[in-house]
Design a protein around this motif. Structure first.
Motif, mmCIF file in Angstrom:
data_model
loop_
_atom_site.group_PDB
_atom_site.id
_atom_site.type_symbol
_atom_site.label_atom_id
_atom_site.label_comp_id
_atom_site.label_asym_id
_atom_site.label_seq_id
_atom_site.Cartn_x
_atom_site.Cartn_y
_atom_site.Cartn_z
ATOM 1 N N GLU A 112 0.830 -1.204 0.000
ATOM 2 C CA GLU A 112 0.000 0.000 0.000
ATOM 3 C C GLU A 112 0.865 1.254 0.000
ATOM 4 O O GLU A 112 0.588 2.210 -0.741
ATOM 5 N N LEU A 113 1.918 1.243 0.798
ATOM 6 C CA LEU A 113 2.829 2.386 0.815
ATOM 7 C C LEU A 113 3.498 2.574 -0.544
ATOM 8 O O LEU A 113 3.638 3.692 -1.028
ATOM 9 N N MET A 114 3.900 1.481 -1.131
ATOM 10 C CA MET A 114 4.577 1.549 -2.426
ATOM 11 C C MET A 114 3.649 2.116 -3.493
ATOM 12 O O MET A 114 4.032 3.003 -4.247
ATOM 13 N N VAL A 115 2.411 1.635 -3.526
ATOM 14 C CA VAL A 115 1.446 2.088 -4.528
ATOM 15 C C VAL A 115 0.976 3.509 -4.241
ATOM 16 O O VAL A 115 0.806 4.315 -5.154
ATOM 17 N N ALA A 116 0.769 3.822 -2.986
ATOM 18 C CA ALA A 116 0.206 5.116 -2.617
ATOM 19 C C ALA A 116 1.240 6.230 -2.579
ATOM 20 O O ALA A 116 0.879 7.398 -2.516
ATOM 21 N N VAL A 133 10.385 -5.756 2.697
ATOM 22 C CA VAL A 133 10.838 -4.436 3.143
ATOM 23 C C VAL A 133 10.598 -3.408 2.043
ATOM 24 O O VAL A 133 10.357 -3.759 0.888
ATOM 25 N N LEU A 134 10.701 -2.146 2.436
ATOM 26 C CA LEU A 134 10.820 -1.049 1.484
ATOM 27 C C LEU A 134 12.157 -0.386 1.758
ATOM 28 O O LEU A 134 12.525 -0.158 2.917
ATOM 29 N N TYR A 135 12.879 -0.102 0.715
ATOM 30 C CA TYR A 135 14.123 0.648 0.836
ATOM 31 C C TYR A 135 13.807 2.101 0.544
ATOM 32 O O TYR A 135 13.078 2.413 -0.396
ATOM 33 N N TRP A 136 14.361 2.974 1.365
ATOM 34 C CA TRP A 136 14.063 4.397 1.241
ATOM 35 C C TRP A 136 15.349 5.175 1.426
ATOM 36 O O TRP A 136 16.131 4.904 2.338
ATOM 37 N N GLN A 137 15.532 6.146 0.574
ATOM 38 C CA GLN A 137 16.666 7.050 0.717
ATOM 39 C C GLN A 137 16.136 8.462 0.524
ATOM 40 O O GLN A 137 15.368 8.730 -0.408
ATOM 41 N N VAL A 138 16.530 9.350 1.420
ATOM 42 C CA VAL A 138 16.011 10.717 1.399
ATOM 43 C C VAL A 138 17.153 11.690 1.689
ATOM 44 O O VAL A 138 18.033 11.416 2.514
ATOM 45 N N ARG A 139 17.117 12.800 0.993
ATOM 46 C CA ARG A 139 18.116 13.836 1.211
ATOM 47 C C ARG A 139 17.954 14.388 2.626
ATOM 48 O O ARG A 139 16.839 14.624 3.094
ATOM 49 N N ARG A 140 19.050 14.547 3.338
ATOM 50 C CA ARG A 140 19.009 14.987 4.744
ATOM 51 C C ARG A 140 18.226 16.283 4.921
ATOM 52 O O ARG A 140 17.508 16.443 5.899
ATOM 53 N N GLU A 141 18.369 17.218 3.999
ATOM 54 C CA GLU A 141 17.662 18.497 4.106
ATOM 55 C C GLU A 141 16.155 18.316 4.068
ATOM 56 O O GLU A 141 15.424 19.113 4.633
ATOM 57 N N VAL A 142 15.684 17.289 3.391
ATOM 58 C CA VAL A 142 14.255 17.039 3.263
ATOM 59 C C VAL A 142 13.753 16.248 4.465
ATOM 60 O O VAL A 142 12.750 16.593 5.081
ATOM 61 N N GLY A 143 14.438 15.151 4.792
ATOM 62 C CA GLY A 143 14.168 14.343 5.979
ATOM 63 C C GLY A 143 12.715 13.986 6.197
ATOM 64 O O GLY A 143 12.015 13.556 5.292
ATOM 65 N N ILE A 144 12.246 14.199 7.425
ATOM 66 C CA ILE A 144 10.900 13.763 7.806
ATOM 67 C C ILE A 144 9.789 14.631 7.208
ATOM 68 O O ILE A 144 8.622 14.350 7.399
ATOM 69 N N LYS A 145 10.149 15.658 6.488
ATOM 70 C CA LYS A 145 9.150 16.481 5.814
ATOM 71 C C LYS A 145 8.871 15.989 4.396
ATOM 72 O O LYS A 145 8.083 16.587 3.673
ATOM 73 N N SER A 146 9.495 14.899 4.009
ATOM 74 C CA SER A 146 9.329 14.395 2.644
ATOM 75 C C SER A 146 7.934 13.813 2.450
ATOM 76 O O SER A 146 7.283 13.394 3.411
ATOM 77 N N PRO A 147 7.454 13.764 1.220
ATOM 78 C CA PRO A 147 6.146 13.169 0.962
ATOM 79 C C PRO A 147 6.039 11.713 1.444
ATOM 80 O O PRO A 147 5.028 11.324 2.023
ATOM 81 N N PHE A 148 7.076 10.929 1.212
ATOM 82 C CA PHE A 148 7.001 9.533 1.635
ATOM 83 C C PHE A 148 6.993 9.408 3.157
ATOM 84 O O PHE A 148 6.235 8.638 3.724
ATOM 85 N N SER A 149 7.815 10.182 3.828
ATOM 86 C CA SER A 149 7.847 10.156 5.289
ATOM 87 C C SER A 149 6.493 10.536 5.874
ATOM 88 O O SER A 149 6.016 9.902 6.820
ATOM 89 N N THR A 150 5.876 11.561 5.319
ATOM 90 C CA THR A 150 4.561 11.998 5.780
ATOM 91 C C THR A 150 3.529 10.891 5.612
ATOM 92 O O THR A 150 2.720 10.627 6.514
ATOM 93 N N ALA A 152 4.142 7.572 5.366
ATOM 94 C CA ALA A 152 4.479 6.422 6.210
ATOM 95 C C ALA A 152 4.142 6.664 7.677
ATOM 96 O O ALA A 152 3.967 5.706 8.439
ATOM 97 N N ALA A 153 4.028 7.913 8.080
ATOM 98 C CA ALA A 153 3.712 8.252 9.468
ATOM 99 C C ALA A 153 2.218 8.162 9.787
ATOM 100 O O ALA A 153 1.828 8.286 10.947
ATOM 101 N N LYS A 154 1.388 7.916 8.779
ATOM 102 C CA LYS A 154 -0.057 7.851 9.014
ATOM 103 C C LYS A 154 -0.410 6.685 9.935
ATOM 104 O O LYS A 154 0.248 5.650 9.945
ATOM 105 N N ALA A 155 -1.469 6.871 10.678
ATOM 106 C CA ALA A 155 -1.882 5.906 11.706
ATOM 107 C C ALA A 155 -2.046 4.488 11.172
ATOM 108 O O ALA A 155 -1.706 3.525 11.852
ATOM 109 N N ARG A 156 -2.540 4.326 9.968
ATOM 110 C CA ARG A 156 -2.808 2.976 9.470
ATOM 111 C C ARG A 156 -1.543 2.144 9.263
ATOM 112 O O ARG A 156 -1.610 0.931 9.113
ATOM 113 N N PHE A 157 -0.370 2.795 9.247
ATOM 114 C CA PHE A 157 0.883 2.065 9.052
ATOM 115 C C PHE A 157 1.638 1.825 10.360
ATOM 116 O O PHE A 157 2.564 1.018 10.404
ATOM 117 N N LYS A 158 1.249 2.503 11.423
ATOM 118 C CA LYS A 158 2.015 2.457 12.671
ATOM 119 C C LYS A 158 2.077 1.078 13.309
ATOM 120 O O LYS A 158 3.094 0.716 13.887
#
Length: 177
Positions: A112-116, A133-150, A152-158
């Motif tokens: 679901e994360l991959m498709v969404a 697993v999912l492999y993820w790489q994000v630029r440090r400047e973007v970090g937890i503000k990235s679209p994917f991070s946002t 993945a943080a949703k309640a349904r994935f916790k």
């Protein structure tokens, strides 16, 4: 006897503070041996005679919930599976980027994360599906503000997913088998 790694979601963030000594003691009370914690982010390595991983995961979650008064979520895997996931990391490590592996106890949630996931800007982040697993790489400047991070943080994935930095995973694997 099998060597397991329990990756706990949400430890020592968001108001859930657990001392690693207390965490290790709780795992020992379940009869597991050679218990070690790695860093203070909910990584527990232990040996167990239990072969039913669903029962083992459930027992750990119940014991952690009872001991620490929060809803515990655990992703459980064997050392061999962790090593395989790390060895298969598909991206070159970059100096100004964070490299993560997202583990999931429910493959459907990873799918679901991959498709969404939105169309990611490869200048900022990228994801790739691996084996459980999912492999993820994000630029440090973007970090937890990235679209994917946002996303993945949703309640349904916790309750079924958790990330670990590649450096942390190497520290876990560096422990004696």
């Amino acid at each position: 006897m099998t060597r397991y790694i329990a990756l706990l979601r949400g430890i020592n963030v968001g108001g859930i503070t657990i001392k690693m000594a207390a965490l290790a003691d709780t795992v020992r009370t379940l009869g597991h041996t050679d218990v070690k914690t790695v860093l203070a982010s909910g990584n527990v390595v232990f040996t167990s005679a239990e072969t039913d991983t669903a029962a083992l995961k459930s027992g750990l979650e119940r014991a952690l919930t009872d001991a620490f008064g929060y809803e515990a979520w655990v992703v459980l895997l064997g050392r061999t599976d962790l090593a395989a996931a790390v060895d298969a990391y598909p991206f070159d490590e970059r100096e100004d980027w964070h490299s993560y592996v997202m583990f999931g106890s429910d493959p459907a949630r990873l799918d679901e994360l991959m498709v969404a996931a939105p169309d990611l800007d490869p200048a900022d982040e990228r994801i790739q599906r691996g084996d459980a697993v999912l492999y993820w790489q994000v630029r440090r400047e973007v970090g937890i503000k990235s679209p994917f991070s946002t996303m993945a943080a949703k309640a349904r994935f916790k309750s079924s997913t958790t990330n670990r930095n590649l450096r942390t995973l190497h520290k876990i694997l560096d422990l004696p088998a």
